[in-house]
Each structure stands twice: as structure tokens, then as C-alpha cells.
Scaffold this motif. Structure first.
Motif, PDB file in Angstrom:
ATOM      1  N   PHE A 139       0.709  -1.246   0.041  1.00  0.00           N
ATOM      2  CA  PHE A 139       0.087  -0.057   0.055  1.00  0.00           C
ATOM      3  C   PHE A 139       0.773   1.066  -0.126  1.00  0.00           C
ATOM      4  CE2 PHE A 139      -2.507  -3.261   2.079  1.00  0.00           C
ATOM      5  CZ  PHE A 139      -3.580  -3.257   1.083  1.00  0.00           C
ATOM      6  N   TYR A 161      -6.659   0.670 -16.651  1.00  0.00           N
ATOM      7  CA  TYR A 161      -7.985   0.968 -16.019  1.00  0.00           C
ATOM      8  C   TYR A 161      -9.127   1.789 -16.546  1.00  0.00           C
ATOM      9  CZ  TYR A 161      -6.328  -1.310 -12.053  1.00  0.00           C
ATOM     10  OH  TYR A 161      -5.698  -2.420 -11.032  1.00  0.00           O
ATOM     11  N   ARG A 176      -8.955  -4.572  -3.706  1.00  0.00           N
ATOM     12  CA  ARG A 176      -7.662  -3.705  -2.986  1.00  0.00           C
ATOM     13  C   ARG A 176      -8.465  -3.345  -1.687  1.00  0.00           C
ATOM     14  NH1 ARG A 176      -6.700   2.006  -2.972  1.00  0.00           N
ATOM     15  NH2 ARG A 176      -4.736   2.462  -2.440  1.00  0.00           N
ATOM     16  N   GLU A 177      -9.670  -2.967  -1.629  1.00  0.00           N
ATOM     17  CA  GLU A 177     -10.224  -2.584  -0.196  1.00  0.00           C
ATOM     18  C   GLU A 177     -10.127  -3.706   0.603  1.00  0.00           C
ATOM     19  OE1 GLU A 177     -13.549   0.351   0.067  1.00  0.00           O
ATOM     20  OE2 GLU A 177     -14.529  -0.964   1.545  1.00  0.00           O
ATOM     21  N   ALA A 180      -7.087  -4.608   2.314  1.00  0.00           N
ATOM     22  CA  ALA A 180      -6.442  -3.756   3.577  1.00  0.00           C
ATOM     23  C   ALA A 180      -7.742  -4.328   4.851  1.00  0.00           C
ATOM     24  CB  ALA A 180      -6.760  -2.357   3.100  1.00  0.00           C
TER      25      ALA A 180
ATOM     26  N   PHE B 132      -2.934   7.970   7.463  1.00  0.00           N
ATOM     27  CA  PHE B 132      -3.062   6.616   7.606  1.00  0.00           C
ATOM     28  C   PHE B 132      -1.639   5.759   7.735  1.00  0.00           C
ATOM     29  CE2 PHE B 132      -7.248   7.908   6.694  1.00  0.00           C
ATOM     30  CZ  PHE B 132      -7.837   7.294   7.616  1.00  0.00           C
ATOM     31  N   PRO B 139      -7.537   2.199   7.180  1.00  0.00           N
ATOM     32  CA  PRO B 139      -8.562   3.375   6.552  1.00  0.00           C
ATOM     33  C   PRO B 139      -9.731   2.760   6.205  1.00  0.00           C
ATOM     34  CG  PRO B 139      -6.566   2.624   5.036  1.00  0.00           C
ATOM     35  CD  PRO B 139      -6.413   2.031   6.416  1.00  0.00           C
ATOM     36  N   TYR B 277       4.099  11.544  -1.786  1.00  0.00           N
ATOM     37  CA  TYR B 277       4.367  10.325  -2.512  1.00  0.00           C
ATOM     38  C   TYR B 277       2.745   9.618  -2.663  1.00  0.00           C
ATOM     39  CZ  TYR B 277       6.463   5.792  -4.083  1.00  0.00           C
ATOM     40  OH  TYR B 277       6.896   4.981  -4.694  1.00  0.00           O
ATOM     41  N   PRO B 278       2.584   9.337  -4.094  1.00  0.00           N
ATOM     42  CA  PRO B 278       1.106   9.203  -4.738  1.00  0.00           C
ATOM     43  C   PRO B 278       0.454   7.977  -3.827  1.00  0.00           C
ATOM     44  CG  PRO B 278       2.412   9.548  -6.553  1.00  0.00           C
ATOM     45  CD  PRO B 278       3.425   9.728  -5.231  1.00  0.00           C
ATOM     46  N   PRO B 279       1.284   6.981  -3.575  1.00  0.00           N
ATOM     47  CA  PRO B 279       0.508   5.807  -2.832  1.00  0.00           C
ATOM     48  C   PRO B 279      -0.018   6.142  -1.545  1.00  0.00           C
ATOM     49  CG  PRO B 279       2.558   5.043  -3.524  1.00  0.00           C
ATOM     50  CD  PRO B 279       2.698   6.333  -3.803  1.00  0.00           C
ATOM     51  N   PHE B 280       0.365   7.224  -0.821  1.00  0.00           N
ATOM     52  CA  PHE B 280      -0.159   7.638   0.481  1.00  0.00           C
ATOM     53  C   PHE B 280      -1.361   8.634   0.301  1.00  0.00           C
ATOM     54  CE2 PHE B 280       4.782   7.194   1.838  1.00  0.00           C
ATOM     55  CZ  PHE B 280       4.418   5.925   2.297  1.00  0.00           C
ATOM     56  N   ASN B 282      -4.173   8.180  -1.334  1.00  0.00           N
ATOM     57  CA  ASN B 282      -5.325   7.514  -1.674  1.00  0.00           C
ATOM     58  C   ASN B 282      -5.380   6.115  -1.123  1.00  0.00           C
ATOM     59  OD1 ASN B 282      -7.855   6.568  -2.248  1.00  0.00           O
ATOM     60  ND2 ASN B 282      -7.499   6.050  -4.235  1.00  0.00           N
ATOM     61  N   PRO B 283      -5.105   5.839   0.409  1.00  0.00           N
ATOM     62  CA  PRO B 283      -5.077   4.524   1.142  1.00  0.00           C
ATOM     63  C   PRO B 283      -6.424   3.811   0.755  1.00  0.00           C
ATOM     64  CG  PRO B 283      -5.627   6.317   2.762  1.00  0.00           C
ATOM     65  CD  PRO B 283      -5.022   7.078   1.340  1.00  0.00           C
ATOM     66  N   PRO B 284      -6.388   2.353   0.696  1.00  0.00           N
ATOM     67  CA  PRO B 284      -7.758   1.541   0.428  1.00  0.00           C
ATOM     68  C   PRO B 284      -8.568   1.751   1.611  1.00  0.00           C
ATOM     69  CG  PRO B 284      -5.724   0.300   1.342  1.00  0.00           C
ATOM     70  CD  PRO B 284      -5.139   1.600   1.025  1.00  0.00           C
ATOM     71  N   GLY B 285      -9.935   2.153   0.918  1.00  0.00           N
ATOM     72  CA  GLY B 285     -11.110   2.380   1.905  1.00  0.00           C
ATOM     73  C   GLY B 285     -11.201   3.673   2.204  1.00  0.00           C
ATOM     74  N   MET B 296     -10.143   5.472 -10.868  1.00  0.00           N
ATOM     75  CA  MET B 296      -9.205   4.578 -11.650  1.00  0.00           C
ATOM     76  C   MET B 296      -9.435   4.693 -13.064  1.00  0.00           C
ATOM     77  SD  MET B 296      -9.623   1.498  -8.920  1.00  0.00           S
ATOM     78  CE  MET B 296      -8.885   0.126  -9.787  1.00  0.00           C
TER      79      MET B 296
END
Lengths: 263, 396
Positions: A139, A161, A176-177, A180, B132, B139, B277-280, B282-285, B296
Motif C-alpha cells: 500500500f 483501468y 484492494r479495499e 486492506a 493513515f 483506513p 508520494y502518490p501511494p499515500f 489514496n489509502p484503500p477504503g 481509476m
């Protein structure tokens, strides 16, 4: 991806999708966090010699997300119930990555219906010291970095996508959700599991894509060492998802293990 | 009408590398603790000045970032609770969905309310996406945890007859009986923020103060969703303007040229604050599955609009774009008053203005001057401003 080939299974009032193919002794296949494409060649390969049951985990794909489910333990009990409900006996239980974790959690609870266990690039335990991350933080990395770590051929992981069907994008977003939800913290493992693995007394095979840089082979060997008598084999030209990158070889190894042959 | 002064307590020297990320993974070697001490003292002094000038105070909290050193907002709240005399002290927000121990939250906030003799406003938030990674809170399901934490804190603050029991999904206590209990009864006012109409309606149903950040002339729809929710639980009554707040960046000066110079310095916050940094991001959920599907597929919602419907990108917009979209209030005191008045008329009533009057490299002298003009030349006129009715339609 099509969902036409999915059957619907209801366990404890929870509706999930599943792929059911072939006849013979049952093989329960538990998919990794990236989900399961019903068109994946490995499914037909496996089903050539077994009755394949490959459920889509609760919360993944189009399967229902039960509000009370938030641990891998919940999934493990759910699949023990599924084996009861479908009256599966002498089961070969196969899990990849997150699916391997679920399978290990099931096997420490009860092997009454499980004859043998195959864990492929499985997560689920803590091996290294506290300041060493055993499992890449998926993640906290870009998609491209994930693909380079997860595949021997990273092009296999690439998705556009913007051109995919909306229903498939939705499946990817749910996967993905859900990953997590079950594996955010403690990250990708249950601190209790390693000390319970000795309870697994059935024949166990570890398959490990040797290009995996999500979880290294050394992790897999430490995992195998905690299960009495477990065998460890690598699969070449495969990373974290050997069932996708080397489908034929993956199925061949599973069948050989079922038949008690050395591969 | 209340106007709250706000500074994120930035450490702007770490801004200098335009290619680096300012949040989560910026090594703290870039933080000189002596400079940090000077900055904290300075920002606290600016709050003390704001208190003397008749302004109220807002603080916030972020983690692992040079944009905001208030990683434990409780510490600055505690200092200000003792050192200020009259201002209301708003924490917006306190990320209770991340906190493993809401009992501790209830104790901290009650203590601050007591030390300040009843001047605390409690803004509860779920936290921005990049919180998160530092907190490691999941999240997925954060809003469930947020509301359970909220319910627990309110219960702890309003229970006065000995210990109660709490065994629920996320938190477990058997003997809850906080000391001290809060000064304000039944509890300090609750505030929150949102960018969604669904959540705005929920806040309206509860009658909490809703603060909106950075949506400019798209804010009315959120206020109206709140009004619907409020009416549904208050026998059809409309909420007063004191239920609404809006946060804008702010700079004023005697001349427009100087005000704009200051404004550019404050705007550095918007231009760099999302440098993550992009991955941070939009954390899942954190976003719903529906929102993630849209993202997406390349469809990103626009957030900031000018009065005439023009879309403004808060990171790349000119100072004038920021002013036109009320992301910033900036100009001479007269100009600032007009910008605020127009916006209040558009919203249908809003009597809590939150201003980031210190941001980026804006120094203490300029910040103090800007605050003084705000308090002496703008605030008195805002207090006399007649709030529009909630059903009024702003002039186009």
C-alpha cells in the motif's frame, strides 16, 4: 473478465461467487488479494484431475462483504463452514499469498476435512526481527513497483483501468479495499499463527515463485520449517503469483503432490 | 460573528527542495530542533496576540510533515488554554478515528476545557488520507471507528454518576469515570468537517458545527445538505449561521500590493501541501468503491469554484484565482470585507470564519500586522453584518 462462469454459494447467509469445475476428489483453491479471474488458465489445468472449488472471498470480486468480517480468522472459519456445507472430504487445500494465509489458519484449527495442504508464496506469519519488514508494503508503493516485485514478467501485472469494463474496475477496487480490511494491521500476518503451525500434521507442500520480491524465498523456507515435515519447492520464472505465471507447472506440481509423487 | 486565527505551525525551511515530498517520508533530519522551538514560540505568540485582539484561535494536527509541526495538537492546546485570556480555542481537527484510546481523548479534551475555563471547541475529524501511513490505523472502516470514538467521548464527558461500561466493536473499557469533567455543559461544542453531502446531512441531523475547507463557490450545496439534515431532526427549523464555518487562507495589508505579497507567501501552503508520494494519497477504503472506480477510470471531481463557476486548481491557480474562488481572502481591509460579505451572502448564513493568517514563510511581523488589521478594521464590520436568511439566493 467474465462473471458468467461464477456459481453462487450461500454459507451462513453470506452469498459469494465461486468457480466450480471438474470431478473427482475436491480441491479448494483460495485466491490471493488481487482476486481471481475465472478465465485464468490454472483453473482448467487444476480441474483436469479434481473437483475444483475456487470461491471468491467475502468482500472480494462480487462476493458479499459481511459487516462483521474483518480478520483472516473470519475467512478461515467461513471456509471451514463451507467445507461442511458442501460436505467436502479428503480436500486438497491450495492457497496463494493471502489465500495461503487463510489456508494455514484453517489447517491449525481443523484438518478433519483436509487431506493435504499447498501454500504458494503464502503470507501470514512474522519471521524477521521487528525492524525488518518481511512482506513488502504494497500500500506504500506505486503500481509499477508492485508489478516489478510481484512478477517475473512485470508486464503481466499491468492494467489499463481507463479502458477496462467498469465492472472489472469495480472488482479491482473491491479487491484492494478487502485486502486492506483483512490485512492492514498487523500487516499481512497474525502474530499468533507461527506458534500454532506445529498443529498441522497433514502433508504440506510449499510452492514458491523464485522471482518473488513481495515475500522472499527465505521467508517461505522459514514458514515451511515451522510445519512438521513440510516440503519446499521453487517454481522458476514466476514471482508472487506462480499460479498465473506458470499455470501448467503449478497445476503439475499440485497434481503430483496429490498423487504422492515427487515432482 | 467569530473569526478564528489559524496557523499550521509550518517548518518552511524544509520546503526548499521542490522535488521532495513534504509529508510522511520527509526525513526529520531536515528539522533543526532549535529552529522548531523558535517557531513554536513565535506561533504561540501570534495566538496570544490574536487573543488580545479579540480573535478566536484554531489549531490542527498532522503527522510526519514539515507543513504542520503540531503532531500532538494537545500540547499546543494546553499551552494556549493556560496562556490566553478570552479566545475560544478550536481544535480542527482531532483525528479520533486514528486514536487507539478515546478514553485518553476524553480526558485530554476535558482537562483543556477546564484549564481554559470553558473555551474549547472540539473538532472531530477522520483525518486526511496521508495520516493513515503514520498512524497505521486501518483506513477501511475509519468512519465506523470515528463514530464509535465520538459516541464514547461524549458519553464519558456527560456521565457523572460513577463508572460506566463500554464493550463494543472497536473499544473496550469497564470502569469509565473521567476526572476532571468538562467545564462546558453538557460538553464542549462539537465541530467537524466534510466534503460530502451525505456527511453534511449527518452533521446537520446532529446539529454540530460544520466547517468546510477550500470548496469556495461550491460550498452552498454542502450547507443546504446540512440544513436538510438539521430540519429533519429539529421539527423543520433552520439552523442558525453559527452552525456553519468556512476556512480560507488570509492576508491583508494597508495596500493591495503588500497584501498580495503576503498572500503569495501564505499560498505557498496550497502549492506544496499536497506534495505527497502518490501511494499515500489514496489509502484503500478511504474513498468509497464508487469514488475509487471513478478515480481509476480517470474521472477526478473538481473541488474549487469561482462565483461564476470557473474551476480553480488550488495547487496551480494564480493568487487572483484563489481570491475569486474564496480559497483565499486577500487584499486591503475593505477588499477583504467585501470578499467575505459576498461569500456569506452566497452561503445563506455563516458566522464562523476560519482564516489561515499565517502560512509558509510569512514572518511574525507581517502576520501580526495582518492580524491587527483583521481585528481592528474587518472584524467590527463583520459583527455588524446582517446574516442572510438560509433560504436567500445569492446574487449572481
Amino acid at each position: 473478465m467474465t462473471t458468467d462462469s461464477l456459481s453462487s454459494i450461500r454459507i451462513n447467509g453470506i452469498r459469494i461467487g465461486a468457480i466450480e469445475r471438474g470431478t473427482g476428489t475436491p480441491l479448494l483453491f483460495l485466491h490471493p488479494g488481487i482476486g481471481l479471474d475465472p478465465t485464468a488458465p490454472v483453473l482448467d489445468r487444476l480441474a483436469e484431475r479434481v473437483r475444483l472449488v475456487a470461491p471468491i472471498h467475502p468482500g472480494f470480486g462480487t462476493s458479499e462483504q459481511p459487516p462483521s468480517f474483518d480478520t483472516v480468522d473470519d475467512l478461515a472459519y467461513f471456509y471451514l463452514d463451507l467445507m461442511d456445507e458442501l460436505d467436502l472430504k479428503d480436500v486438497t487445500l491450495v492457497g496463494v499469498s493471502l489465500g495461503g494465509w487463510i489456508a494455514a489458519e484453517m489447517a491449525v484449527k481443523s484438518t478433519a476435512r483436509i487431506a493435504r495442504l499447498v501454500l504458494a508464496n503464502a503470507v501470514g506469519i512474522k519471521v524477521g526481527p521487528r525492524e525488518t519488514r518481511d512482506i513488502a508494503d504494497i500500500f506504500a508503493i506505486l503500481d509499477q513497483d508492485f508489478n516489478e516485485r510481484a512478477y517475473a514478467n512485470s508486464a503481466l501485472g499491468m492494467r489499463d483501468y481507463k479502458t477496462m469494463a467498469e465492472s472489472d474496475v469495480r472488482i479491482a477496487a473491491r479487491n484492494r479495499e478487502a485486502t486492506a480490511r483483512y490485512a492492514w494491521s498487523p500487516y499481512m500476518h497474525n502474530p499468533k499463527l507461527k506458534n500454532r503451525l506445529h498443529r498441522i500434521k497433514i502433508p504440506t507442500l510449499f510452492l514458491w515463485g523464485d522471482s518473488d520480491r513481495i515475500v522472499l524465498e527465505s521467508y517461505g523456507r522459514a514458514y515451511a520449517a515451522a510445519i512438521p515435515g513440510a516440503r519446499f519447492e521453487t517454481i522458476a520464472k514466476a514471482g508472487h503469483f506462480p499460479h498465473l505465471e506458470q499455470a501448467d507447472e503449478f497445476a503439475r506440481r499440485v497434481h503430483a503432490f496429490m498423487e504422492g509423487r515427487s515432482s | 460573528m467569530r473569526v478564528y486565527h489559524f496557523s499550521e505551525h509550518p517548518y518552511p525551511d524544509a520546503w526548499n527542495d521542490p522535488h521532495g515530498y513534504l509529508r510522511v517520508d520527509l526525513p526529520n533530519r531536515a528539522c533543526d530542533p532549535k529552529k522548531a522551538a523558535d517557531l513554536f514560540h513565535r506561533y504561540h505568540d501570534e495566538y496570544l496576540l490574536a487573543d488580545e485582539l479579540g480573535l478566536d484561535l484554531m489549531l490542527n494536527e498532522h503527522h510526519q510533515t514539515a507543513t504542520c509541526m503540531n503532531s500532538t495538537s494537545i500540547v499546543s492546546l494546553s499551552v494556549l488554554a493556560r496562556q490566553t485570556k478570552r479566545a475560544r480555542i478550536l481544535i480542527l481537527g482531532y483525528p479520533i478515528g486514528h486514536r487507539p484510546d478515546p478514553l485518553r481523548c476524553a480526558e485530554e479534551l476535558s482537562t483543556i476545557d477546564v484549564i481554559s475555563r470553558g473555551r474549547l471547541d472540539m473538532g472531530f475529524i477522520k483525518g486526511v488520507p496521508y495520516e493513515f501511513a503514520p498512524s497505521n490505523a486501518n483506513p477501511v472502516g475509519v468512519m465506523d471507528r470515528f463514530w464509535e470514538s465520538h459516541d464514547f467521548i461524549i458519553k464519558a464527558m456527560t456521565s457523572h454518576d460513577g463508572p460506566f461500561n463500554w464493550e463494543s466493536e472497536h473499544f473496550h473499557y469497564r470502569q469509565v469515570n473521567i476526572w476532571p469533567r468538562p467545564w462546558q455543559q453538557p460538553h464542549p461544542p462539537v465541530w467537524s468537517t466534510t466534503a460530502s453531502k451525505t456527511n453534511a446531512r449527518v452533521l446537520g441531523e446532529r446539529g454540530y458545527v460544520m466547517a468546510i475547507l477550500g470548496s469556495g463557490y461550491a460550498t452552498r450545496a454542502l450547507f443546504d445538505a446540512y440544513r436538510e439534515g438539521y430540519a429533519s431532526t429539529h421539527n423543520g427549523a433552520m439552523p442558525g449561521p453559527d452552525r456553519f464555518a468556512y476556512l480560507a487562507l488570509f492576508a491583508t495589508a494597508h495596500t493591495e500590493t503588500e497584501a498580495h505579497r503576503r498572500g503569495e507567501l501564505v499560498a505557498a501552503y496550497l502549492r506544496t501541501g499536497a506534495n505527497v508520494y502518490p501511494p499515500f494519497k489514496n489509502p484503500p477504503g478511504y474513498l468509497s468503491v464508487d469514488d475509487n472506480v471513478r478515480l481509476m477510470r480517470g474521472m477526478t471531481p473538481e473541488r474549487s469554484f469561482t462565483k461564476d463557476g470557473r474551476i480553480v486548481d488550488m495547487r496551480t491557480g494564480s493568487l487572483q484565482d484563489l481570491i475569486d474562488s474564496v480559497l483565499m481572502v486577500c487584499g486591503t481591509p475593505d477588499q477583504c470585507y467585501t470578499q467575505i460579505k459576498d461569500f456569506i451572502e452566497y452561503t445563506g448564513g455563516m458566522s464562523n470564519l476560519l482564516v489561515m493568517a499565517q502560512g509558509g514563510f510569512l514572518n511574525q511581523k507581517d502576520t501580526s500586522d495582518s492580524l491587527t488589521l483583521l481585528a481592528k478594521e474587518i472584524l467590527p464590520r463583520l459583527r455588524e453584518l446582517k446574516q442572510p436568511g438560509a433560504t436567500s439566493v445569492a446574487a449572481a
